[in-house]
Design a protein around this motif. Structure first.
Motif, PDB file in Angstrom:
ATOM      1  N   ALA A 221       0.820  -1.207   0.000  1.00  0.00           N
ATOM      2  CA  ALA A 221       0.000   0.000   0.000  1.00  0.00           C
ATOM      3  C   ALA A 221       0.852   1.255   0.000  1.00  0.00           C
ATOM      4  O   ALA A 221       0.609   2.183  -0.756  1.00  0.00           O
ATOM      5  N   THR A 222       1.846   1.290   0.877  1.00  0.00           N
ATOM      6  CA  THR A 222       2.727   2.455   0.913  1.00  0.00           C
ATOM      7  C   THR A 222       4.158   1.996   0.694  1.00  0.00           C
ATOM      8  O   THR A 222       4.521   0.873   1.025  1.00  0.00           O
ATOM      9  N   GLN A 223       4.957   2.864   0.140  1.00  0.00           N
ATOM     10  CA  GLN A 223       6.351   2.563  -0.099  1.00  0.00           C
ATOM     11  C   GLN A 223       7.192   3.666   0.537  1.00  0.00           C
ATOM     12  O   GLN A 223       7.598   4.618  -0.124  1.00  0.00           O
ATOM     13  N   LYS A 224       7.431   3.533   1.832  1.00  0.00           N
ATOM     14  CA  LYS A 224       8.219   4.543   2.532  1.00  0.00           C
ATOM     15  C   LYS A 224       9.633   4.611   1.987  1.00  0.00           C
ATOM     16  O   LYS A 224      10.279   5.655   2.041  1.00  0.00           O
ATOM     17  N   LEU A 225      10.117   3.482   1.440  1.00  0.00           N
ATOM     18  CA  LEU A 225      11.452   3.469   0.844  1.00  0.00           C
ATOM     19  C   LEU A 225      11.600   4.531  -0.231  1.00  0.00           C
ATOM     20  O   LEU A 225      12.686   5.076  -0.420  1.00  0.00           O
ATOM     21  N   LEU A 226      10.530   4.804  -0.916  1.00  0.00           N
ATOM     22  CA  LEU A 226      10.587   5.742  -2.038  1.00  0.00           C
ATOM     23  C   LEU A 226      10.164   7.154  -1.653  1.00  0.00           C
ATOM     24  O   LEU A 226      10.087   8.037  -2.521  1.00  0.00           O
ATOM     25  N   GLN A 227       9.902   7.390  -0.367  1.00  0.00           N
ATOM     26  CA  GLN A 227       9.546   8.721   0.096  1.00  0.00           C
ATOM     27  C   GLN A 227      10.796   9.528   0.409  1.00  0.00           C
ATOM     28  O   GLN A 227      11.828   8.989   0.796  1.00  0.00           O
ATOM     29  N   SER A 228      10.703  10.815   0.256  1.00  0.00           N
ATOM     30  CA  SER A 228      11.848  11.693   0.511  1.00  0.00           C
ATOM     31  C   SER A 228      12.090  11.846   2.011  1.00  0.00           C
ATOM     32  O   SER A 228      11.243  11.501   2.845  1.00  0.00           O
ATOM     33  N   LEU A 229      13.261  12.377   2.345  1.00  0.00           N
ATOM     34  CA  LEU A 229      13.647  12.520   3.746  1.00  0.00           C
ATOM     35  C   LEU A 229      14.713  13.602   3.853  1.00  0.00           C
ATOM     36  O   LEU A 229      15.541  13.750   2.952  1.00  0.00           O
ATOM     37  N   GLU A 230      14.707  14.342   4.967  1.00  0.00           N
ATOM     38  CA  GLU A 230      15.752  15.327   5.211  1.00  0.00           C
ATOM     39  C   GLU A 230      16.857  14.683   6.047  1.00  0.00           C
ATOM     40  O   GLU A 230      16.601  13.981   7.021  1.00  0.00           O
ATOM     41  N   LEU A 231      18.089  14.917   5.639  1.00  0.00           N
ATOM     42  CA  LEU A 231      19.259  14.490   6.399  1.00  0.00           C
ATOM     43  C   LEU A 231      20.109  15.733   6.621  1.00  0.00           C
ATOM     44  O   LEU A 231      20.854  16.156   5.735  1.00  0.00           O
ATOM     45  N   GLY A 232      19.963  16.339   7.796  1.00  0.00           N
ATOM     46  CA  GLY A 232      20.588  17.636   8.006  1.00  0.00           C
ATOM     47  C   GLY A 232      20.031  18.627   6.998  1.00  0.00           C
ATOM     48  O   GLY A 232      18.815  18.762   6.834  1.00  0.00           O
ATOM     49  N   ALA A 233      20.908  19.292   6.268  1.00  0.00           N
ATOM     50  CA  ALA A 233      20.480  20.255   5.252  1.00  0.00           C
ATOM     51  C   ALA A 233      20.196  19.586   3.911  1.00  0.00           C
ATOM     52  O   ALA A 233      19.724  20.246   2.978  1.00  0.00           O
TER      53      ALA A 233
ATOM     54  N   GLY B  11      24.882  13.301  12.549  1.00  0.00           N
ATOM     55  CA  GLY B  11      23.812  13.195  11.564  1.00  0.00           C
ATOM     56  C   GLY B  11      23.123  11.851  11.504  1.00  0.00           C
ATOM     57  O   GLY B  11      21.896  11.771  11.438  1.00  0.00           O
ATOM     58  N   TYR B  12      23.910  10.784  11.517  1.00  0.00           N
ATOM     59  CA  TYR B  12      23.291   9.460  11.448  1.00  0.00           C
ATOM     60  C   TYR B  12      24.207   8.384  12.018  1.00  0.00           C
ATOM     61  O   TYR B  12      25.417   8.550  12.120  1.00  0.00           O
ATOM     62  N   ILE B  13      23.579   7.286  12.407  1.00  0.00           N
ATOM     63  CA  ILE B  13      24.268   6.028  12.709  1.00  0.00           C
ATOM     64  C   ILE B  13      23.843   5.027  11.658  1.00  0.00           C
ATOM     65  O   ILE B  13      22.660   4.894  11.338  1.00  0.00           O
ATOM     66  N   HIS B  14      24.826   4.335  11.105  1.00  0.00           N
ATOM     67  CA  HIS B  14      24.605   3.317  10.078  1.00  0.00           C
ATOM     68  C   HIS B  14      24.864   1.966  10.729  1.00  0.00           C
ATOM     69  O   HIS B  14      26.001   1.630  11.034  1.00  0.00           O
TER      70      HIS B  14
ATOM     71  N   ASN C 226      18.818  10.105  18.588  1.00  0.00           N
ATOM     72  CA  ASN C 226      17.697  10.847  18.004  1.00  0.00           C
ATOM     73  C   ASN C 226      17.961  11.334  16.587  1.00  0.00           C
ATOM     74  O   ASN C 226      17.143  12.047  16.013  1.00  0.00           O
ATOM     75  N   GLY C 227      19.116  10.955  16.004  1.00  0.00           N
ATOM     76  CA  GLY C 227      19.389  11.300  14.612  1.00  0.00           C
ATOM     77  C   GLY C 227      18.818  10.250  13.669  1.00  0.00           C
ATOM     78  O   GLY C 227      17.997   9.419  14.060  1.00  0.00           O
ATOM     79  N   ARG C 228      19.249  10.300  12.435  1.00  0.00           N
ATOM     80  CA  ARG C 228      18.764   9.335  11.452  1.00  0.00           C
ATOM     81  C   ARG C 228      19.461   7.982  11.654  1.00  0.00           C
ATOM     82  O   ARG C 228      20.657   7.919  11.943  1.00  0.00           O
ATOM     83  N   LEU C 229      18.693   6.908  11.476  1.00  0.00           N
ATOM     84  CA  LEU C 229      19.231   5.554  11.562  1.00  0.00           C
ATOM     85  C   LEU C 229      19.152   4.891  10.193  1.00  0.00           C
ATOM     86  O   LEU C 229      18.088   4.846   9.563  1.00  0.00           O
ATOM     87  N   ILE C 230      20.302   4.403   9.730  1.00  0.00           N
ATOM     88  CA  ILE C 230      20.390   3.611   8.502  1.00  0.00           C
ATOM     89  C   ILE C 230      20.697   2.181   8.905  1.00  0.00           C
ATOM     90  O   ILE C 230      21.494   1.939   9.816  1.00  0.00           O
ATOM     91  N   VAL C 231      20.082   1.219   8.240  1.00  0.00           N
ATOM     92  CA  VAL C 231      20.402  -0.185   8.478  1.00  0.00           C
ATOM     93  C   VAL C 231      20.825  -0.832   7.161  1.00  0.00           C
ATOM     94  O   VAL C 231      20.378  -0.433   6.081  1.00  0.00           O
ATOM     95  N   ALA C 232      21.689  -1.833   7.268  1.00  0.00           N
ATOM     96  CA  ALA C 232      22.158  -2.562   6.086  1.00  0.00           C
ATOM     97  C   ALA C 232      22.429  -4.009   6.474  1.00  0.00           C
ATOM     98  O   ALA C 232      22.943  -4.277   7.555  1.00  0.00           O
ATOM     99  N   GLY C 233      22.099  -4.928   5.587  1.00  0.00           N
ATOM    100  CA  GLY C 233      22.401  -6.330   5.839  1.00  0.00           C
ATOM    101  C   GLY C 233      21.352  -7.277   5.297  1.00  0.00           C
ATOM    102  O   GLY C 233      20.467  -7.715   6.042  1.00  0.00           O
ATOM    103  N   ASN C 234      21.415  -7.590   4.013  1.00  0.00           N
ATOM    104  CA  ASN C 234      20.503  -8.561   3.399  1.00  0.00           C
ATOM    105  C   ASN C 234      19.032  -8.161   3.535  1.00  0.00           C
ATOM    106  O   ASN C 234      18.170  -9.020   3.721  1.00  0.00           O
ATOM    107  N   TYR C 235      18.740  -6.885   3.434  1.00  0.00           N
ATOM    108  CA  TYR C 235      17.352  -6.445   3.524  1.00  0.00           C
ATOM    109  C   TYR C 235      16.626  -6.695   2.213  1.00  0.00           C
ATOM    110  O   TYR C 235      17.130  -6.388   1.140  1.00  0.00           O
TER     111      TYR C 235
END
Length: 365
Positions: free
Chosen positions: A2-14, A265-268, A293-302
């Motif tokens: 129904a929704t694709q948050k992956l394809l939604q925009s996002l602010e990362l700092g500026a 800015g973020y933790i990956h 409280n910053g942006r969180l990125i995840v990676a690993g066979n998603y």
């Protein structure tokens, strides 16, 4: 879906990211020699994948002594900065955003990269693993590493200064920000874990001492280029390379809380990506979200489905994909339209070589 948050925009700092798909850092070993200089071919490769919301480059050594593998890029010489400039210009021309991953391998290095033949590490403890080195015949092979030399206070301060200068060099080269590689058993990770850090000074022992090196280098970088343009990759559940330390989880959560207070800015979060890898416990995901409280990125066979699930739960903000980006340069478009993903045609082309298996994968059309 129904929704694709992956394809939604996002602010990362500026920065305004056009989607939440991140191209994960992947070593490809295609620099020009001598000098480990980024090339026009690398610029083409990254520009092909600029539809990602954010690209994080392959790991890039901050100094000659920070290198551990052959043909990996640096960002400490004028030639390397110029080489990276053509990469960032190509990515920006394609409306992409790109961070440079800054790398010091610590003990995971070969004698040929060090004047005294000794890699640097928090403690003189060897690790369980090998590094990829090109031999005299021009062929890459996995090689054992020597016992490292324990870093002196002068060595530690020099490494922190090298991180700071590398971040400034990255900005000069046109990068939108940097990511410190703090996982996978490399130098920052080595300080965090009791298995690799047996120091008895202010950089070892107690938790607050083991996170000190990471804090000091992140402070130096943030003061140089801004905390909002600074990220860090952490790998709490990776146990390879002699890094199996249950106390690392507490250290990483403490570091994450400190990063939150500094406005990083973020933790990956690098999750293990092999078939029988340890599973990241759900309580840890909530602990990390609470700590930072910053942006969180995840990676690993998603998969796309798993990515959407964690985005919907609010546990992550962006999801990084590695090998799918190798053979699918237009990955966000394929995810958007639920198109099949092309496999990697030849695994032997992952490290070293020319455009084969690198820039010759087509878009879906």
């Amino acid at each position: 879906m129904a929704t694709q948050k992956l394809l939604q925009s996002l602010e990362l700092g500026a920065l305004h990211l056009k989607n939440r798909v991140v191209m994960a850092p992947m070593t490809r070993a295609r620099t020009a020699q001598p000098g480990n200089v980024p090339t026009a071919l690398m610029a083409e490769y990254y520009a092909q994948r600029a539809s990602a919301g954010l690209i994080v480059t392959e790991a890039t050594q901050i100094a000659p002594e920070a290198q551990g593998y052959s043909w990996t890029p640096g960002i400490h010489s004028a030639q390397q900065i110029a080489g990276w400039q053509q990469v960032t210009e190509a990515v920006h021309a394609a409306n992409g955003a790109i961070f440079c991953q800054l790398w010091h391998v610590g003990r995971m290095s070969h004698p040929s990269f060090h004047a005294d033949g000794k890699p640097l590490a928090p403690s003189a403890i060897p690790f369980d693993g090998q590094v990829w080195i090109v031999n005299a015949a021009g062929q890459g092979e996995m090689i054992d590493c020597p016992v490292p030399r324990e870093m002196t206070h002068q060595d530690i301060q020099r490494a922190i200064a090298q991180y700071r200068q590398a971040a400034l060099n990255a900005v000069e080269a046109g990068f939108d920000g940097i990511e410190v590689h703090g996982g996978n058993g490399y130098l920052v990770d080595q300080f965090l874990r009791r298995t690799s850090n047996h120091r008895t000074d202010q950089y070892g022992g107690a938790l607050e001492n083991r996170i000190r090196f990471a804090q000091e280098l992140l402070t130096a970088i943030s003061e140089a280029i801004g905390p909002e343009r600074t990220g860090i990759r952490l790998a709490p559940f990776i146990t390879q390379r002699g890094m199996n330390d249950p106390e690392a989880i507490d250290a990483i959560l403490a570091l994450a809380k400190w990063c939150s207070g500094q406005g990083i800015g973020y933790i990956h979060l690098a999750e293990a990506d092999w078939d029988d890898a340890p599973i990241v416990p759900e309580p840890f995901r909530h602990q990390l979200r609470e700590a930072f409280n910053g942006r969180l990125i995840v990676a690993g066979n998603y998969t796309q489905e798993k990515a959407e699930r964690y985005l919907a739960a609010g546990l992550v903000d962006l999801v990084a994909f590695g090998r799918p980006f190798v053979s699918n340069p237009d990955l966000p478009a394929r995810l958007s339209h639920h198109l099949p993903l092309a496999p990697i045609a030849d695994m032997s082309t992952l490290f070293g070589g020319d455009g084969k298996g690198y820039t010759d994968y087509p878009n879906a059309g």
